[in-house]
Design a protein around this motif. Sequence first.
Motif, PDB file in Angstrom:
ATOM      1  N   THR A 101       0.813  -1.218   0.000  1.00 53.95           N
ATOM      2  CA  THR A 101       0.000   0.000   0.000  1.00 53.95           C
ATOM      3  C   THR A 101       0.844   1.265   0.000  1.00 53.95           C
ATOM      4  N   PRO A 115       3.806   2.432  -1.923  1.00 59.05           N
ATOM      5  CA  PRO A 115       4.256   3.225  -3.075  1.00 59.05           C
ATOM      6  C   PRO A 115       3.140   4.128  -3.569  1.00 59.05           C
ATOM      7  N   GLY A 116       3.526   5.342  -3.941  1.00 61.11           N
ATOM      8  CA  GLY A 116       2.530   6.293  -4.402  1.00 61.11           C
ATOM      9  C   GLY A 116       2.108   7.250  -3.305  1.00 61.11           C
ATOM     10  N   GLN A 117       2.325   6.863  -2.040  1.00 63.58           N
ATOM     11  CA  GLN A 117       2.009   7.816  -0.970  1.00 63.58           C
ATOM     12  C   GLN A 117       3.022   8.966  -0.994  1.00 63.58           C
ATOM     13  N   ASP A 118       2.576  10.110  -0.489  1.00 66.52           N
ATOM     14  CA  ASP A 118       3.421  11.310  -0.539  1.00 66.52           C
ATOM     15  C   ASP A 118       4.757  11.103   0.163  1.00 66.52           C
ATOM     16  N   PHE A 133       6.367   8.347   0.791  1.00 64.98           N
ATOM     17  CA  PHE A 133       7.114   7.126   0.493  1.00 64.98           C
ATOM     18  C   PHE A 133       8.542   7.440   0.055  1.00 64.98           C
ATOM     19  N   ASP A 187      10.713  -0.395  -6.340  1.00 66.80           N
ATOM     20  CA  ASP A 187      10.613   0.954  -6.875  1.00 66.80           C
ATOM     21  C   ASP A 187      11.885   1.245  -7.668  1.00 66.80           C
ATOM     22  N   TYR A 222      10.495  -6.451  -8.373  1.00 66.80           N
ATOM     23  CA  TYR A 222       9.758  -5.866  -9.486  1.00 66.80           C
ATOM     24  C   TYR A 222       9.274  -6.942 -10.444  1.00 66.80           C
TER      25      TYR A 222
END
Lengths: 112, 803
Positions: free
Chosen positions: B202, B204-207, B209, B270, B325
């Motif tokens: 949950t 990745p993509g959060q501010d 991170f 990432d 990945y």
Amino acid sequence: MEILMSVTTGVLFMIGTYMILSRNLLRIILGTSLLTHGVHLLLLTMSRLKTGVAPIWSEDIGAYVDPLPQALILTSIVINFGVTAFFFVLAYRAYQENKTDDMEQLRGGDDE
Amino acid sequence: MSMLHGVILLPFVAAAIVPLFYKLFRRIHTGWFVLPVPLLAFVYFILSMPTIREGEAIQSTVSWIPSLGVDITAYLDGLGLLFSLLITGIGTLVVIYSIYYLSKEKEAIHRFYMYLLLFMGAMLGVVLSDNLIVLYGFWELTSLSSFLLIAFWYNRDHSRYGALKSMLITVFGGFAMLTGFILLYTMTGTFSIREIIDLAPTLPGQDMFVPAMILVLLGAFTKSAQFPFHIWLPDAMEAPTPVSAYLHSATMVKAGLYVVARFSAIFAGDALWFWIVSLTGLVTLLWGSYTAVRHTDLKAILAYSTISQLGLIMCLFGLGSASFYTGGADIALYTAAIMTAVFHLINHATFKGALFMVVGIVDHETGTRDIRKLGGLMAFMPVTFTFALIGTLSMAGLPPFNGFLSKEMFFTALLSVAEMDFFSVQSWSILFPVVAWVASVFTFIYSLIILLKTFTGRFPKEELGEPPHEASLGLLIPPGILALLVIVFGLFPNLLTHSLIEPAMQAILPTLDNVEAKHISMWHGFVPELWMTIGVAVAGILLYLTLKRWQRLYSYFPGSLSFSRVYDFLLKGSQRFSRIITDTYMTGSLRHYMIYIFVFLVLVGGYFLTRINPFERHGEVVFAEVSIYEVILTIVLLIAAIAVPLAKSRMAAIVLVGAVGYMVTLFFIIFRAPDLALTQMIVETVSVALFLLCFYHLPKLQKEKSSRGMRIFKLIVSGSVGLLVTLIALAVSNHQMFDSISNYFVEESYRSAGGKNIVNVILVDFRGFDTFLEIMVLGAASLAIYALIKVRDRTPHERKEER
């Protein structure tokens, strides 16, 4: 009257500040005295002036001036007196020890 | 509280009682009492290997600050076990080595062992903690104990410099890491690493991170001496050699690698993580190996070699992160990189530990570590030479030692980069193997330098005097064991694969299935990796033979541009900068400080005044009428006040201030305040009397000798203060928000308190506390005045004479 007193306190503050910014210790003490007078008059002015008689209770009088600021100022006068007296003796002793009352020279020792 | 907690706690308890043993048994080297601690812990971890091998983890929790979610959770899995074994195993050997290395008569060995045990416990805490805050606590404890150990010989300038440098850099990274941990907590709501890993998809993509990732990496990079934070490690070589061997090659510098490995499951996958970790590792690898060649001090060469090898492992962790990945089919391609990283981590700990101990022996026996002064020791110290040979050849990556295997696997991993078709790798894929190959050539060269310049050639008798003899058995056993391990792991690498490496890989990649260690074999056919190794050896030997011709290369990068100089410049610069700032505004002049205060007051008060209109009336405002008496009184007061600063003599000034006081008294009468008038008159009289009493002793009032500009500035400041007060007073006068509470005092003064003078009743009855404390103030002031006059210390003049 309140406007006049506001201006008066303003002038007292101004002169007090000006004196505090002096180099001479005696002037600074006098400046604090003037500042105190300004504060006392300000306290009195802000609680409205002359809204009744002096706060001595009596059966048949309806309106008094606000007694609370007077109590506060009385306390302040006494405290200010104590502090001024101490400040004054301090200045006297400082002059005795350092042989100067010039604040530009009273800058703390080398070992501070 | 469990066995595992006990193992972490054991070194701390031992550290507390070691000085006792030192005091009680002066004839026995304190190290012998310390030895059982790492040994017992090592045995414990060996015994827990089968459990971990089964894929289980040992964990237990002791509640610490439950309300904040901070619990001391000890968690032992494959990765933790690997590091624990390194810490306790090499710790045991280092303790044995230090017993023979440090003299019990000349050195404060109780301090040494206290710090060392403190470090050992902290390091175990780092690798076995599941809670981020506890991990951070132990992390800083490793920085602290490392600081103490580097400055063990604290009367040397270099030791203190090195200790301070490592402290500043690692603690800087530590703080960054703590911030990263807190960001992780705000994202997930938990401090537990395993719970965060469960929530990892949950993230990745959060501010937060990316900031959290970079901050955690900053901590890991500073601790593991990655470029450009590597500068503290060479200076940390001022520590005693056992410390260098233990902290700065095998354990502490690997704490950063541990963090990278542990947090892979959270951040990896990432592209940013992949690039930062692998490129930093690659740059560190190249820079470390390149710089190592220029140095002449054996420990400095080993320090840069450590930096370079740490970069190698870091780079492998970065490449291995690609497995998160891809997942799926070609996962084995990238898990191989993780496997190589783990394998090389073990290998590096063995051969680098042995090499540091060898250098320590050379230093111990000859008194120097400078390769320009050394030579021809092979004949005198055959055993040491053998260990050095094994260590350096393993470091250079030659068969049949373990370094050969991990280097081959390293090349395999780098060549696999070419097959990546994601993270926009394509155009860069050739960079990895080429840079790594060049770095390996340099590694080969400095390995040869260490070995050949120290042990072969002519023995410089005129510089070293009597030829040294072989070290004592105690000094030889620990490097001997490590050298033995280098050979054993080289010949039988699969001893490790299933027992240690595979559980560690599964711990690093917990969210992936089918993570298996490959079978390692010494011979795997004529593959490109083999040709690369042969190329490294050929190029390395050629370049070593022509060393003198191309060493000038180093002078093109002058020392003044080195990163240590940048550090010095920043440190000194920030000191000078803050000094300048402080000197600018902290002038020591009371007047300046008063000006700051008044200007600030005017600015803040003025800002708030702009938000209201002081002339606008609110509520029922009725001003008192003005009579002619009051106008005259005001004019007199103002004239007296304005005359004060203009007064030429002190007498005039005092009298004028007194006049102002009496005018105020008259105002009190007009404004119906009899008690105030009375008090003010008495106080004013006494004040003036006091002024006049001391008059005689005070100096003449001197004319203010200030410039015109200063006077105008003072006028502006005091004028704005006066204006501000006037405006505030007006604003207050124009507001009547609610009634005064004084009606209560007026009504109750006689009825409840039985007094008719309402002011006096307020002073002694309603608000008696004020009066009580005001009496205290007067008492204190009079005591202070008495003390000022009576109690005389010597004058500064007399004091100077006494000196």
